[in-house]
Motif scaffolding. Structure first.
Motif, PDB file in Angstrom:
ATOM      1  N   UNK A 150       0.839  -1.191   0.000  1.00 44.67           N
ATOM      2  CA  UNK A 150       0.000   0.000   0.000  1.00 44.67           C
ATOM      3  C   UNK A 150       0.876   1.244   0.000  1.00 44.67           C
ATOM      4  N   UNK A 151       0.434   2.248  -0.737  1.00 44.84           N
ATOM      5  CA  UNK A 151       1.192   3.496  -0.851  1.00 44.84           C
ATOM      6  C   UNK A 151       1.133   4.232   0.481  1.00 44.84           C
ATOM      7  N   UNK A 152       2.283   4.633   0.995  1.00 44.30           N
ATOM      8  CA  UNK A 152       2.358   5.215   2.336  1.00 44.30           C
ATOM      9  C   UNK A 152       1.625   6.554   2.441  1.00 44.30           C
ATOM     10  N   UNK A 153       1.547   7.318   1.344  1.00 41.94           N
ATOM     11  CA  UNK A 153       0.863   8.603   1.381  1.00 41.94           C
ATOM     12  C   UNK A 153      -0.571   8.518   0.850  1.00 41.94           C
ATOM     13  N   UNK A 154      -1.058   7.292   0.648  1.00 41.17           N
ATOM     14  CA  UNK A 154      -2.425   7.116   0.167  1.00 41.17           C
ATOM     15  C   UNK A 154      -3.422   7.352   1.286  1.00 41.17           C
ATOM     16  N   UNK A 155      -4.649   7.687   0.919  1.00 44.53           N
ATOM     17  CA  UNK A 155      -5.689   7.907   1.908  1.00 44.53           C
ATOM     18  C   UNK A 155      -6.694   6.772   1.849  1.00 44.53           C
ATOM     19  N   UNK A 156      -7.970   7.033   2.062  1.00 43.07           N
ATOM     20  CA  UNK A 156      -8.956   5.953   2.067  1.00 43.07           C
ATOM     21  C   UNK A 156      -9.133   5.324   0.689  1.00 43.07           C
ATOM     22  N   UNK A 157      -8.606   5.952  -0.356  1.00 40.81           N
ATOM     23  CA  UNK A 157      -8.722   5.412  -1.707  1.00 40.81           C
ATOM     24  C   UNK A 157      -7.523   4.543  -2.077  1.00 40.81           C
ATOM     25  N   UNK A 158      -6.756   4.124  -1.098  1.00 39.27           N
ATOM     26  CA  UNK A 158      -5.588   3.282  -1.335  1.00 39.27           C
ATOM     27  C   UNK A 158      -6.031   1.910  -1.846  1.00 39.27           C
ATOM     28  N   UNK A 159      -5.158   1.217  -2.549  1.00 37.74           N
ATOM     29  CA  UNK A 159      -5.472  -0.071  -3.163  1.00 37.74           C
ATOM     30  C   UNK A 159      -5.283  -1.225  -2.171  1.00 37.74           C
ATOM     31  N   UNK A 160      -5.804  -2.404  -2.548  1.00 37.96           N
ATOM     32  CA  UNK A 160      -5.556  -3.627  -1.780  1.00 37.96           C
ATOM     33  C   UNK A 160      -4.179  -4.157  -2.175  1.00 37.96           C
ATOM     34  N   UNK A 161      -3.445  -4.713  -1.201  1.00 37.41           N
ATOM     35  CA  UNK A 161      -2.083  -5.142  -1.500  1.00 37.41           C
ATOM     36  C   UNK A 161      -2.047  -6.395  -2.379  1.00 37.41           C
ATOM     37  N   UNK A 162      -2.979  -7.331  -2.189  1.00 36.82           N
ATOM     38  CA  UNK A 162      -3.042  -8.528  -3.028  1.00 36.82           C
ATOM     39  C   UNK A 162      -4.403  -8.584  -3.707  1.00 36.82           C
ATOM     40  N   UNK A 163      -4.420  -8.420  -5.016  1.00 37.61           N
ATOM     41  CA  UNK A 163      -5.664  -8.515  -5.770  1.00 37.61           C
ATOM     42  C   UNK A 163      -5.344  -8.962  -7.196  1.00 37.61           C
ATOM     43  N   UNK A 164      -6.363  -9.312  -7.943  1.00 39.12           N
ATOM     44  CA  UNK A 164      -6.168  -9.712  -9.335  1.00 39.12           C
ATOM     45  C   UNK A 164      -5.896  -8.463 -10.169  1.00 39.12           C
ATOM     46  N   UNK A 165      -4.901  -8.558 -11.025  1.00 43.17           N
ATOM     47  CA  UNK A 165      -4.580  -7.439 -11.892  1.00 43.17           C
ATOM     48  C   UNK A 165      -4.590  -7.915 -13.341  1.00 43.17           C
ATOM     49  N   UNK A 166      -5.348  -7.215 -14.167  1.00 39.69           N
ATOM     50  CA  UNK A 166      -5.518  -7.607 -15.563  1.00 39.69           C
ATOM     51  C   UNK A 166      -4.252  -7.314 -16.351  1.00 39.69           C
ATOM     52  N   UNK A 167      -3.851  -8.272 -17.191  1.00 41.95           N
ATOM     53  CA  UNK A 167      -2.685  -8.112 -18.055  1.00 41.95           C
ATOM     54  C   UNK A 167      -3.148  -7.798 -19.469  1.00 41.95           C
ATOM     55  N   UNK A 168      -2.410  -6.939 -20.129  1.00 45.39           N
ATOM     56  CA  UNK A 168      -2.776  -6.473 -21.461  1.00 45.39           C
ATOM     57  C   UNK A 168      -1.844  -7.079 -22.505  1.00 45.39           C
ATOM     58  N   UNK A 169      -2.410  -7.920 -23.360  1.00 45.54           N
ATOM     59  CA  UNK A 169      -1.677  -8.543 -24.462  1.00 45.54           C
ATOM     60  C   UNK A 169      -2.521  -8.450 -25.718  1.00 45.54           C
ATOM     61  N   UNK A 170      -1.907  -8.707 -26.864  1.00 50.22           N
ATOM     62  CA  UNK A 170      -2.659  -8.771 -28.114  1.00 50.22           C
ATOM     63  C   UNK A 170      -3.577  -9.987 -28.088  1.00 50.22           C
ATOM     64  N   UNK A 171      -4.657  -9.901 -28.857  1.00 49.33           N
ATOM     65  CA  UNK A 171      -5.622 -10.997 -28.908  1.00 49.33           C
ATOM     66  C   UNK A 171      -4.981 -12.283 -29.414  1.00 49.33           C
ATOM     67  N   UNK A 172      -4.074 -12.143 -30.384  1.00 45.14           N
ATOM     68  CA  UNK A 172      -3.382 -13.308 -30.960  1.00 45.14           C
ATOM     69  C   UNK A 172      -2.498 -13.979 -29.898  1.00 45.14           C
ATOM     70  N   UNK A 173      -1.772 -13.172 -29.128  1.00 46.83           N
ATOM     71  CA  UNK A 173      -0.919 -13.721 -28.075  1.00 46.83           C
ATOM     72  C   UNK A 173      -1.753 -14.409 -26.996  1.00 46.83           C
ATOM     73  N   UNK A 174      -2.887 -13.809 -26.650  1.00 52.93           N
ATOM     74  CA  UNK A 174      -3.763 -14.411 -25.645  1.00 52.93           C
ATOM     75  C   UNK A 174      -4.282 -15.771 -26.110  1.00 52.93           C
ATOM     76  N   UNK A 175      -4.676 -15.870 -27.378  1.00 48.59           N
ATOM     77  CA  UNK A 175      -5.177 -17.150 -27.905  1.00 48.59           C
ATOM     78  C   UNK A 175      -4.089 -18.208 -27.894  1.00 48.59           C
TER      79      UNK A 175
END
Length: 151
Positions: free
Chosen positions: A64-89
């Protein structure tokens, strides 16, 4: 703040035989990228999984970001990866058909300051393969010591 961030997953190269590598972008919140730029992330326990034809990095730890406020993120969560459609297939076919896994190898920032994740299509090593890689590391270390002594 670090200029370029390189967070490695050394355990992946020991546990898996890497067949192919890809570079993927990550969908992050504002406080997540700030923590990554400070070098406060860990990818040793993470893996990648498909959900609805999209690739997600699971169990990636971003402190978690030390200077973040109530809108800080969760430390462990799913994060979407961005690849080309061909690479994903191609990745999805090889994971389903051959029983391979997708493991994050390196988390880094590029020249523009964007966070990227290098992922590898991997096959698990057996115990005897790991022993062989340990032997190779030991012999390489010994040879380097001998070379250093003569120089």
């Amino acid at each position: 703040m670090l200029k370029s961030v390189n967070i490695l997953n050394k355990r992946a190269r020991f546990d898996y035989e890497i067949i192919d590598t890809y570079t993927a972008g990550i969908v992050l919140a504002g406080t997540e990228i700030k923590s990554i730029r400070l070098g406060k992330a860990n990818i040793t326990e993470s893996f990648c999984e498909f959900s609805n034809n999209e690739l997600f990095a699971i169990n990636t730890y971003i402190e978690e970001y030390s200077f973040g406020n109530q809108f800080n993120h969760k430390s462990r969560s799913e994060r979407k990866l961005l690849l080309n459609r061909k690479e994903l297939k191609n990745l999805q076919k090889s994971v389903q058909a051959k029983g391979l896994t997708i493991v994050p190898l390196k988390l880094f920032t590029n020249e523009k300051g964007l966070a990227k994740l290098q992922i590898g299509l991997c096959k698990g090593k057996k115990n005897y393969d790991k022993r062989e890689s340990l032997k190779e590391q030991d012999t390489k270390r010994d040879l380097d010591r001998i070379k250093k002594a003569f120089n």
